[in-house]
Design an enzyme around this catalytic site. Structure first.
Site, PDB file in Angstrom:
ATOM      1  N   ILE A  38      82.348 116.246  26.113  1.00  0.00           N
ATOM      2  CA  ILE A  38      82.599 115.173  27.084  1.00  0.00           C
ATOM      3  C   ILE A  38      81.645 113.986  26.928  1.00  0.00           C
ATOM      4  CG2 ILE A  38      83.744 116.709  28.737  1.00  0.00           C
ATOM      5  CD1 ILE A  38      81.202 116.478  30.522  1.00  0.00           C
ATOM      6  N   TYR A 126      69.055 117.855  38.351  1.00  0.00           N
ATOM      7  CA  TYR A 126      70.430 118.364  38.266  1.00  0.00           C
ATOM      8  C   TYR A 126      71.289 117.775  39.396  1.00  0.00           C
ATOM      9  CZ  TYR A 126      74.299 121.696  38.951  1.00  0.00           C
ATOM     10  OH  TYR A 126      75.531 122.271  39.159  1.00  0.00           O
ATOM     11  N   LYS A 130      74.489 115.201  38.990  1.00  0.00           N
ATOM     12  CA  LYS A 130      75.834 115.535  39.466  1.00  0.00           C
ATOM     13  C   LYS A 130      76.326 114.478  40.460  1.00  0.00           C
ATOM     14  CE  LYS A 130      77.971 118.847  38.766  1.00  0.00           C
ATOM     15  NZ  LYS A 130      79.005 119.173  37.725  1.00  0.00           N
TER      16      LYS A 130
HETATM   17  P1  NDP Z   1      78.582 127.078  32.986  1.00  0.00           P
HETATM   18  O1  NDP Z   1      77.189 126.681  32.650  1.00  0.00           O
HETATM   19  O2  NDP Z   1      78.949 128.512  32.946  1.00  0.00           O
HETATM   20  O3  NDP Z   1      79.590 126.323  32.042  1.00  0.00           O
HETATM   21  C1  NDP Z   1      79.428 124.982  31.689  1.00  0.00           C
HETATM   22  C2  NDP Z   1      80.185 124.744  30.412  1.00  0.00           C
HETATM   23  O4  NDP Z   1      80.032 123.364  30.084  1.00  0.00           O
HETATM   24  C3  NDP Z   1      79.673 125.551  29.210  1.00  0.00           C
HETATM   25  O5  NDP Z   1      80.730 126.289  28.645  1.00  0.00           O
HETATM   26  C4  NDP Z   1      79.202 124.480  28.246  1.00  0.00           C
HETATM   27  O6  NDP Z   1      79.583 124.752  26.918  1.00  0.00           O
HETATM   28  C5  NDP Z   1      79.991 123.275  28.697  1.00  0.00           C
HETATM   29  N1  NDP Z   1      79.371 122.038  28.253  1.00  0.00           N
HETATM   30  C6  NDP Z   1      78.067 121.681  28.295  1.00  0.00           C
HETATM   31  N2  NDP Z   1      77.913 120.453  27.757  1.00  0.00           N
HETATM   32  C7  NDP Z   1      79.141 120.047  27.373  1.00  0.00           C
HETATM   33  C8  NDP Z   1      79.641 118.877  26.747  1.00  0.00           C
HETATM   34  N3  NDP Z   1      78.840 117.865  26.405  1.00  0.00           N
HETATM   35  N4  NDP Z   1      80.971 118.791  26.502  1.00  0.00           N
HETATM   36  C9  NDP Z   1      81.798 119.802  26.825  1.00  0.00           C
HETATM   37  N5  NDP Z   1      81.398 120.943  27.412  1.00  0.00           N
HETATM   38  C10 NDP Z   1      80.083 121.052  27.677  1.00  0.00           C
HETATM   39  O7  NDP Z   1      78.891 126.464  34.420  1.00  0.00           O
HETATM   40  P2  NDP Z   1      79.827 127.027  35.595  1.00  0.00           P
HETATM   41  O8  NDP Z   1      81.148 127.398  35.037  1.00  0.00           O
HETATM   42  O9  NDP Z   1      79.061 128.028  36.367  1.00  0.00           O
HETATM   43  O10 NDP Z   1      79.963 125.717  36.499  1.00  0.00           O
HETATM   44  C11 NDP Z   1      81.175 124.987  36.584  1.00  0.00           C
HETATM   45  C12 NDP Z   1      80.965 123.752  37.437  1.00  0.00           C
HETATM   46  O11 NDP Z   1      80.559 124.135  38.732  1.00  0.00           O
HETATM   47  C13 NDP Z   1      79.885 122.788  36.951  1.00  0.00           C
HETATM   48  O12 NDP Z   1      80.341 121.476  37.176  1.00  0.00           O
HETATM   49  C14 NDP Z   1      78.699 123.069  37.846  1.00  0.00           C
HETATM   50  O13 NDP Z   1      77.880 121.932  37.986  1.00  0.00           O
HETATM   51  C15 NDP Z   1      79.415 123.426  39.122  1.00  0.00           C
HETATM   52  N6  NDP Z   1      78.649 124.290  40.021  1.00  0.00           N
HETATM   53  C16 NDP Z   1      78.173 125.494  39.545  1.00  0.00           C
HETATM   54  C17 NDP Z   1      77.494 126.348  40.391  1.00  0.00           C
HETATM   55  C18 NDP Z   1      76.974 127.658  39.900  1.00  0.00           C
HETATM   56  O14 NDP Z   1      76.369 128.398  40.695  1.00  0.00           O
HETATM   57  N7  NDP Z   1      77.158 128.003  38.616  1.00  0.00           N
HETATM   58  C19 NDP Z   1      77.265 126.008  41.816  1.00  0.00           C
HETATM   59  C20 NDP Z   1      77.802 124.714  42.200  1.00  0.00           C
HETATM   60  C21 NDP Z   1      78.487 123.924  41.321  1.00  0.00           C
HETATM   61  P3  NDP Z   1      78.532 125.356  25.845  1.00  0.00           P
HETATM   62  O15 NDP Z   1      78.213 126.703  26.351  1.00  0.00           O
HETATM   63  O16 NDP Z   1      79.297 125.348  24.578  1.00  0.00           O
HETATM   64  O17 NDP Z   1      77.373 124.411  25.873  1.00  0.00           O
END
Ligand code: NDP
Length: 280
Positions: A38, A126, A130
């Protein structure tokens, strides 16, 4: 309808992949960071012109809350500029963006659930990155849903529940913070809510809050994880001051879900029931 999911290998991305077969009326394309970075605008242009998505669910983010304090450039590149790129590419391709944000946009000084209109005041890199991402989307793309959620867990990816289950195999007692209040959210429940928004065909754009129902501390959550999994372990409640972390977390971040429940007729499970039914 074609739905492109970015960040498909993350926790939420995997939860969406798990439920996608139940929605044959939607054509999903799951893109992990290797296929859709992204932060790479021209790469996004290419993938959007190839797939022509009606919706993009952005599950991609920089989520290393503590590490962000020492590498803010990376956090802002993904969470702010990445969100801007997606907003721009959705705008030029007439797609609707469903973007995931966080309870960490709030400072945690309230004592009643945060609604969408409450002032934001992030306390960490962070949280700020966001919030900046939300603002970029709001500036560029009218057709957006920003869904703020909290304390995600599931059988997928890295999360608190999996950390607790791993630690329980290594130790006979654990100390867990008992003065931060929020709501654990099963990532599969969130995934279902996102699809309900798509299937509603409404155009009720804007910011929404979604978590499971109820309120817990991390200590309550840990105790329930062990209870549900029949694990006998001593859990000691401790204050945040006894477990210092680089990033400051909100003391209270319960979200008010009235708007999403009313607009999309979504019923939300209590976090304890969600945990019991998580099939872990
Ligand atoms: P994860 O960390 O599990 O997943 C995030 C994903 O984003 C990873 O697969 C990573 O891929 C990918 N990513 C990172 N950088 C890039 C990039 N430049 N381009 C494309 N993909 C990228 O997060 P969650 O699934 O837990 O979180 C989902 C959403 O929810 C996020 O927006 C987070 O901010 C939000 N959120 C999460 C919470 C939590 O407790 N986890 C709580 C509140 C909100 P790779 O591994 O290949 O780097």
């Amino acid at each position: 309808m074609v739905v492109l999911v970015t960040g498909a290998s993350g926790q939420l991305g995997q939860a969406l992949q798990a439920i996608a077969p139940s929605y044959p009326e939607l054509t999903f394309h799951f893109a992990s960071s290797g296929e859709a970075d992204i932060t790479d605008r021209s790469g996004l242009d290419e993938i959007f012109s190839r797939l022509k998505p009606d919706f993009c669910i952005n599950a991609a983010a920089y989520t290393a809350v503590d590490k962000a304090e020492s590498e803010p450039e990376k956090a802002f590149a993904i969470n702010k500029l990445g969100a801007r790129n997606l907003a721009e590419v959705c705008h030029s391709n007439n797609a609707t963006l469903i973007h995931i944000s966080t309870d960490f946009v709030f400072d945690g000084n309230k004592e009643t659930p945060y609604s969408e209109s409450d002032s934001t005041h992030p306390q960490s890199v962070y949280g700020q990155s966001k919030r900046d991402g939300e603002r970029e989307i709001e500036k560029i793309l009218p057709r957006h849903y920003i869904i703020r959620t909290s304390w995600l867990y599931s059988q997928f990816g890295h999360n608190f529940m999996k950390t607790m289950l791993r630690l329980a195999q290594e130790r006979s007692s654990l100390s867990v913070v008992n003065d931060q209040m929020g709501t654990p959210t099963h990532a599969v429940d969130l995934a279902k809510a996102l699809i309900a928004i798509i299937l509603s065909r409404k155009e009720a754009y804007g910011i929404y809050h979604y978590s499971n129902e109820g309120i817990a501390t991390w200590y309550d959550f840990a105790k329930k994880i062990f209870e549900v999994n029949n694990i006998d372990i001593q859990v000691h409640p401790i204050p945040t001051s006894a477990y210092p972390t680089p990033a400051k977390r909100p003391k209270y971040s319960v979200l008010n879900k009235s708007r999403i429940k009313k607009e999309f007729e979504i019923s939300i499970t209590h976090w304890e029931d969600a945990l019991k039914n998580a099939g872990l």
